[in-house]
Design an enzyme around this catalytic site. Structure first.
Site, PDB file in Angstrom:
ATOM      1  N   GLY A  35      17.407   0.135 -22.871  1.00 10.05           N
ATOM      2  CA  GLY A  35      16.216   0.392 -22.200  1.00 10.05           C
ATOM      3  C   GLY A  35      16.011   2.044 -21.745  1.00 10.05           C
ATOM      4  O   GLY A  35      15.030   2.147 -20.921  1.00 10.05           O
ATOM      5  N   ARG A  86       0.108   6.752  -2.417  1.00 11.72           N
ATOM      6  CA  ARG A  86      -0.275   5.895  -1.513  1.00 11.72           C
ATOM      7  C   ARG A  86       0.593   5.623  -0.280  1.00 11.72           C
ATOM      8  O   ARG A  86       0.169   5.352   0.816  1.00 11.72           O
ATOM      9  CB  ARG A  86      -1.004   4.721  -2.062  1.00 11.72           C
ATOM     10  CG  ARG A  86      -2.594   4.968  -2.539  1.00 11.72           C
ATOM     11  CD  ARG A  86      -3.107   3.763  -3.022  1.00 11.72           C
ATOM     12  NE  ARG A  86      -2.451   3.296  -4.385  1.00 11.72           N
ATOM     13  CZ  ARG A  86      -2.645   2.265  -5.036  1.00 11.72           C
ATOM     14  NH1 ARG A  86      -3.742   1.642  -4.593  1.00 11.72           N
ATOM     15  NH2 ARG A  86      -1.966   2.012  -6.338  1.00 11.72           N
ATOM     16  N   LYS A 181     -13.431  -2.018   5.708  1.00  9.63           N
ATOM     17  CA  LYS A 181     -12.621  -2.997   4.793  1.00  9.63           C
ATOM     18  C   LYS A 181     -11.659  -3.189   5.531  1.00  9.63           C
ATOM     19  O   LYS A 181     -11.047  -2.605   6.498  1.00  9.63           O
ATOM     20  CB  LYS A 181     -12.272  -1.876   3.572  1.00  9.63           C
ATOM     21  CG  LYS A 181     -11.051  -2.716   2.945  1.00  9.63           C
ATOM     22  CD  LYS A 181     -10.698  -1.812   1.610  1.00  9.63           C
ATOM     23  CE  LYS A 181      -9.727  -0.666   1.943  1.00  9.63           C
ATOM     24  NZ  LYS A 181      -9.340   0.031   0.607  1.00  9.63           N
TER      25      LYS A 181
HETATM   26  C1  R5P Z   1      -6.920   3.231  -0.926  1.00 11.84           C
HETATM   27  O1  R5P Z   1      -7.284   3.640   0.334  1.00 11.84           O
HETATM   28  C2  R5P Z   1      -7.728   3.718  -2.115  1.00 11.84           C
HETATM   29  O2  R5P Z   1      -8.935   4.764  -1.706  1.00 11.84           O
HETATM   30  C3  R5P Z   1      -8.620   2.467  -3.000  1.00 11.84           C
HETATM   31  O3  R5P Z   1      -9.402   2.000  -1.936  1.00 11.84           O
HETATM   32  C4  R5P Z   1      -7.596   1.442  -3.045  1.00 11.84           C
HETATM   33  O4  R5P Z   1      -6.350   1.849  -3.774  1.00 11.84           O
HETATM   34  C5  R5P Z   1      -8.171   0.296  -4.032  1.00 11.84           C
HETATM   35  O5  R5P Z   1      -7.330  -0.796  -4.278  1.00 11.84           O
HETATM   36  P1  R5P Z   1      -7.642  -2.094  -4.927  1.00 11.84           P
HETATM   37  O6  R5P Z   1      -8.471  -1.521  -6.027  1.00 11.84           O
HETATM   38  O7  R5P Z   1      -6.400  -2.735  -5.122  1.00 11.84           O
HETATM   39  O8  R5P Z   1      -8.488  -2.709  -4.045  1.00 11.84           O
END
Ligand code: R5P
Length: 281
Positions: A35, A86, A181
């Site tokens: 691998g 992230r 969100k």
């Molecule tokens: C997070 O803050 C990024 O800006 C994106 O909104 C996020 O990574 C999107 O993730 P998903 O497509 O899994 O909802």
């Protein structure tokens, strides 16, 4: 200077080499029976422009090996998409700051770094060499213009993405806003109703990353329910994890587009031009 790229950034690497009118080096790859990865790159110049997104762990290991393979030259590292960016904080005790771990590892052996719309700009400070982030907002604006929408509303799916949406809207001369969100789980997101009047509007939701597509699929559903005429999605980095592209394509979005920082059939605009300009500076 020659361009060297890892396997999954070969198309973008070729475009950058063409834009800069410099040679592209062909590299070979294989995986050992246990691998472990192997690569061998072609002949190098005094300077190397190493292009590699790290959207998956194989690409990250290939990049580490490639930096070592190219260490007889001075390396400018282009990270069109930086994986692990992230995880920019220690959210819970015992966790790594993954973006810092990756930035530190990639700094060894390179003389500078260029990223494209990195998720969190403070991550740049973790590189131990000069690091610059560049933005694909102008290219995305052009793509949105090509949709031929009537006065599109450029929407960010959350406050964190509002600045990027505002940059695009400013270049295009369009209206912008953001939604709120709430993340329910790794794959589920709820978009709360907001003051945005979506009725009869052509909407383009812009974000830096589409990962599972959960954020944009939920936003699109909400906007359609609110009477939007059309909803498009545009991002810089199309990760499309866990069937993310199909999730979006089946959710009533009029179109889903990403750049070639992660190469896929959804790549509708290229980062090659802005990367070439950043290298020339
Ligand atoms: C997070 O803050 C990024 O800006 C994106 O909104 C996020 O990574 C999107 O993730 P998903 O497509 O899994 O909802």
């Amino acid at each position: 200077m020659k361009v060297v790229c890892t396997e999954k950034s070969q198309v973008l690497g070729a475009k950058i080499a063409k834009a800069l009118k410099i040679p592209l080096v062909y590299s070979q790859y294989k995986t050992f029976p246990d691998g472990e990865l192997y690569l061998k790159t072609g002949s190098l110049d005094k300077e190397t422009l190493l292009v590699s997104s790290t959207a998956d762990n194989t690409s990250l290991v290939q990049l580490l090996l490639m930096i070592d393979a190219c260490d007889t030259s001075e390396i400018t590292l282009v990270l069109p998409y930086m994986g692990y960016a992230r995880q920019d904080k220690r959210f819970n005790d015992g966790e790594p700051v993954s973006s810092r771990a990756v930035a530190r590892a990639l700094s060894s052996g390179v003389s500078r770094v260029i990223t494209v719309n990195i998720h969190e700009p403070t991550v740049l400070s973790h590189f131990r060499v000069p690091a610059t982030d560049i933005s694909l907002a102008p290219e995305m604006t052009e793509w949105i213009r090509s949709l031929g929408c009537d006065e599109p509303l450029i929407l960010a799916p959350d406050k964190g993405a509002a600045r990027f949406a505002a940059d695009i809207a400013k270049i295009g001369g369009w209206e912008t806003d953001h939604l709120s969100k709430t993340r329910l789980s790794g794959e589920e997101v709820r978009i709360a109703p907001s003051a945005v009047d979506a009725k009869d509007r052509d909407i383009v939701i812009t974000d830096d990353i589409i990962s599972t597509g959960g954020t944009l699929a939920t936003a699109a559903e909400m906007l359609k329910e609110a009477g939007a005429r059309s909803v498009h999605a545009a991002c810089v980095h199309g990760v499309f994890a866990s069937g993310g592209f199909a999730r979006l394509a089946s959710s009533g979005l009029a179109s889903v587009a990403a750049s070639d920082t992660i190469e896929s059939a959804a790549s509708a605009y290229s980062a090659a031009g802005i990367i070439a300009s950043a290298v020339r500076k």
